[in-house]
Design a protein around this motif. Structure first.
Motif, short mmCIF file in Angstrom:
data_model
loop_
_atom_site.label_atom_id
_atom_site.label_comp_id
_atom_site.label_asym_id
_atom_site.label_seq_id
_atom_site.Cartn_x
_atom_site.Cartn_y
_atom_site.Cartn_z
N ASP A 450 0.86 -1.20 0.00
CA ASP A 450 0.00 0.00 0.00
C ASP A 450 0.89 1.24 0.00
N GLY A 451 0.58 2.19 -0.87
CA GLY A 451 1.39 3.40 -0.96
C GLY A 451 1.29 4.30 0.24
N ARG A 452 0.30 4.08 1.12
CA ARG A 452 0.18 4.88 2.34
C ARG A 452 1.14 4.43 3.42
N LEU A 453 1.65 3.21 3.29
CA LEU A 453 2.55 2.66 4.29
C LEU A 453 3.94 3.28 4.15
N GLU A 454 4.73 3.14 5.21
CA GLU A 454 6.04 3.79 5.26
C GLU A 454 7.15 2.76 5.44
N LEU A 455 8.35 3.17 5.12
CA LEU A 455 9.50 2.27 5.15
C LEU A 455 9.92 1.94 6.57
N SER A 456 9.64 2.82 7.51
CA SER A 456 10.12 2.62 8.88
C SER A 456 9.04 3.03 9.88
N ASN A 457 9.33 2.76 11.13
CA ASN A 457 8.46 3.17 12.23
C ASN A 457 8.95 4.47 12.86
N ASN A 458 9.73 5.24 12.12
CA ASN A 458 10.30 6.47 12.66
C ASN A 458 9.23 7.48 13.05
N ARG A 459 8.09 7.46 12.38
CA ARG A 459 7.01 8.39 12.72
C ARG A 459 6.57 8.16 14.17
N ALA A 460 6.49 6.90 14.58
CA ALA A 460 6.12 6.59 15.97
C ALA A 460 7.24 6.98 16.93
N GLU A 461 8.48 6.74 16.54
CA GLU A 461 9.59 7.08 17.43
C GLU A 461 9.70 8.59 17.63
N ARG A 462 9.40 9.37 16.59
CA ARG A 462 9.42 10.82 16.75
C ARG A 462 8.32 11.29 17.69
N SER A 463 7.19 10.59 17.67
CA SER A 463 6.06 10.99 18.51
C SER A 463 6.25 10.59 19.97
N ILE A 464 7.00 9.54 20.22
CA ILE A 464 7.21 9.12 21.60
C ILE A 464 8.43 9.83 22.21
N LYS A 465 9.22 10.47 21.37
CA LYS A 465 10.44 11.13 21.85
C LYS A 465 10.15 12.25 22.86
N PRO A 466 9.09 13.09 22.67
CA PRO A 466 8.82 14.13 23.68
C PRO A 466 8.64 13.56 25.08
N PHE A 467 7.99 12.42 25.18
CA PHE A 467 7.84 11.80 26.50
C PHE A 467 9.20 11.34 27.04
N VAL A 468 10.02 10.76 26.18
CA VAL A 468 11.34 10.29 26.60
C VAL A 468 12.19 11.46 27.08
N MET A 469 12.13 12.59 26.37
CA MET A 469 12.89 13.77 26.77
C MET A 469 12.42 14.29 28.12
N SER A 470 11.11 14.32 28.33
CA SER A 470 10.58 14.79 29.62
C SER A 470 10.94 13.83 30.74
N ARG A 471 10.94 12.54 30.45
CA ARG A 471 11.25 11.54 31.47
C ARG A 471 12.65 11.73 32.03
N LYS A 472 13.57 12.24 31.22
CA LYS A 472 14.93 12.50 31.70
C LYS A 472 14.94 13.57 32.79
N ASN A 473 13.88 14.38 32.81
CA ASN A 473 13.81 15.45 33.80
C ASN A 473 12.98 15.07 35.02
N PHE A 474 11.77 14.52 34.79
CA PHE A 474 10.95 14.19 35.96
C PHE A 474 11.23 12.79 36.49
N LEU A 475 11.93 11.94 35.72
CA LEU A 475 12.46 10.65 36.15
C LEU A 475 11.39 9.59 36.41
N PHE A 476 10.31 9.93 37.10
CA PHE A 476 9.32 8.91 37.46
C PHE A 476 7.97 9.56 37.71
#
Length: 548
Positions: A450-476
């Protein structure tokens, strides 16, 4: 890292001692049986293999710690592989897409003027500096000088967040004539807007600012508390936390649930997950891992949706329950839990993860051995796919589907044929890369359907990155309720950002509007969705999807 180095050198010393024990010199001849010789030879070979594996881990660890995170192929290696895809006797010839000529243009150098860096609706404060009549007296004839011109200097003024008290006064009105002549006095009261939290002095603006600082700017509540205290505002982090969780439950959760319902109506989704520590998780130690799951729409939708969900574990039942009712394609990173989903969900593999395996294999080798290695060739196959895909990103799904079959499928066929002829130790970096490639192959080629599909899951990794960045600060997170409240807030904020909304203005809009909507209406939450936010919530620039 130091432990691996010590272990590697310990193995090396052990091997040298074994070799010294069995050394045959001219002074004294030692005779051993063929069986003993073969046993010692096999033992030494095994020790050498283990040393090489440990050295690979050391080199790879040093690359991860000190090297660049880029997975681009080095220039020297690129030169060596320049003819890789033109070997007709071994691989299928790959044609480049047709080049389209575009009009030449000249990029203007940014001057840094205020007109270039600010939107049009920024207010301008004019401060005029004039001389008094006494100062304008002519030194020659004592005549008052007249204004003949002016010099304008424009500067950018940034004012820190201002704290103020808003006092809403709602007036009542009565008919004095009726009061004097009638039995009853009609009274009219100004309509009062409902507060975002009943009985609290919290305002939508204050809560939106705290949320934006925590979930967008990655500033934990204790830092915000310190900053406010330095300004003389003695607002505790406990109060801020209670505000956030209360509005998340009362007003943001219904929006989240409607977004979830709409997410499941799409036919192309992405998923990813990352760890989270929750201190007061029932039945678990404070040091145990919990997980934040993320699901989002693809690039084929006009109004993207991004949803987070907190779960105490990484079990396969979590995505199965969240995606109940969904049918279509799901991009994932190779985690086995996704492959237990119902048959109406097709899991699409991630080529970025496959390339990363080969990149690790390259970096596990000494630089002198990288050139011409199987690891580099496998990495370049992946790079070729990404290079072609980059040229197709602005095509329609139908055009992209056709071009992929024409340009990328030959590369895939050649890649698989090449990989099946390679041999490597299973525990080596190259062995792991080849195993991942062949095990994931049925899922890695699903994107061709399907032409709508993508080569990688990078779109998901970019979207979860803001949480990962914040986690480095609030830790838990402190409690499961707090973790799920954070998931709801992250969902609205990241979806707002993806829809070109300013998170602060959008949250203010939701918290001002939600309490005053008739919630008995079945569709009361629809106007609060990011897709339906008013124009004043939007950022002053448009994002092109081809720039993603």
């Amino acid at each position: 890292m130091k432990t691996l180095e010590k272990l590697a050198f310990s193995w090396y010393n052990f091997v040298m001692k074994e070799l010294q024990k069995n050394e045959i010199n001219n002074a004294e001849m030692v005779t051993i049986s063929r069986a003993e010789y073969e046993a010692l030879k096999a033992h030494n070979t095994e020790l050498n293999k283990q040393i090489e594996l440990l050295l690979q881990q050391i080199r790879l660890g040093q690359k991860k710690r000190f090297g660049s995170s880029s997975e681009k192929t080095q220039e020297a290696v690129m030169e060596q592989l320049s003819l890789l895809f033109n070997e007709a006797e071994a691989y299928i010839k790959i044609e480049s897409p047709e080049k389209t000529k575009v009009a030449a243009h000249t990029r203007q150098k940014r001057s840094g003027s205020l007109e270039e860096i600010l939107p049009d609706n920024v207010p301008v404060e004019v401060v005029e500096h004039r001389l008094s009549e006494e100062e304008r007296l002519c030194a020659a004839c004592d005549t008052v000088m007249q204004e003949i011109g002016k010099e304008v200097r424009r500067s950018l003024v940034i004012v820190p967040p201002q704290v103020k008290i808003r006092e809403d006064r709602y007036f009542s009105y009565a008919c004095l004539t009726c009061k004097a002549e009638a039995l009853e006095t009609p009274v009219l009261k100004t309509r009062k807007d409902k507060p975002v939290i009943s009985g609290s002095f919290a305002s939508p603006e204050a809560i939106a600012h705290i949320m934006t600082q925590k979930f967008v700017m990655c500033s934990p509540l204790y830092r915000q508390e310190q900053e406010l205290n330095r300004s003389g505002v003695m607002l505790s982090r406990q109060t801020m936390s209670s505000w956030i969780l209360r509005v998340a439950e009362d007003w943001l959760k219904p929006v989240y649930e409607e977004m979830h319902r709409r997410l499941l109506q799409h036919s192309v989704l992405f998923a990813d997950e990352t760890t989270l520590q929750v201190l007061k998780e029932p039945g678990k130690k404070a040091q145990a891992k919990s997980y934040m799951w993320m699901y989002r729409t693809g690039g084929d939708t006009e109004h993207p949706l991004i949803l987070y969900e907190y779960k105490p574990d990484r079990k396969a039942e979590n995505p199965k329950k969240f995606l109940e009712g969904f049918s279509g394609y799901l991009h994932a990173d190779g985690y086995q839990a996704y492959y237990t989903l119902p048959e109406n969900i097709t899991v699409v593999g991630c080529w970025a993860h496959a390339r990363r395996k080969f990149d690790e294999a390259v970096n596990s080798l000494p630089k002198s051995e990288q050139k011409g290695s199987s690891a580099v060739i496998g990495q370049e196959y992946c790079n070729k796919l990404f290079s072609i895909e980059d040229k197709l990103k602005c095509l329609t799904p139908e055009e992209r589907y056709t071009q992929r079959l024409e340009l990328e499928k030959p590369v895939l066929d050649a890649f698989l044929t090449w990989a099946q002829t390679r041999n490597a130790a299973p525990k080596s970096a190259l062995g792991k890369a080849l195993y991942y490639l062949q095990q994931q192959w049925p899922h890695l080629i699903e994107y061709l359907k399907d032409g709508r599909l993508e080569l990688s899951n990078n779109r998901a990794e970019r979207s979860i990155k803001p949480f990962v960045m914040s986690r480095k600060n609030f830790l838990f997170a402190n409690t499961p309720n707090g973790a799920q409240g954070s998931a709801i807030i992250y969902s609205l904020i990241e979806t707002a950002k993806e829809n070109d909304l300013d998170p602060y203005r959008y949250l203010v809009y939701v918290l001002n509007t939600a309490p005053n909507i008739d919630q008995t209406h079945p569709d009361w939450v629809i106007p609060l969705l990011p897709a339906n936010a008013p124009e004043h919530c939007r950022v002053p620039y448009a994002k092109s999807k081809c720039d993603e």
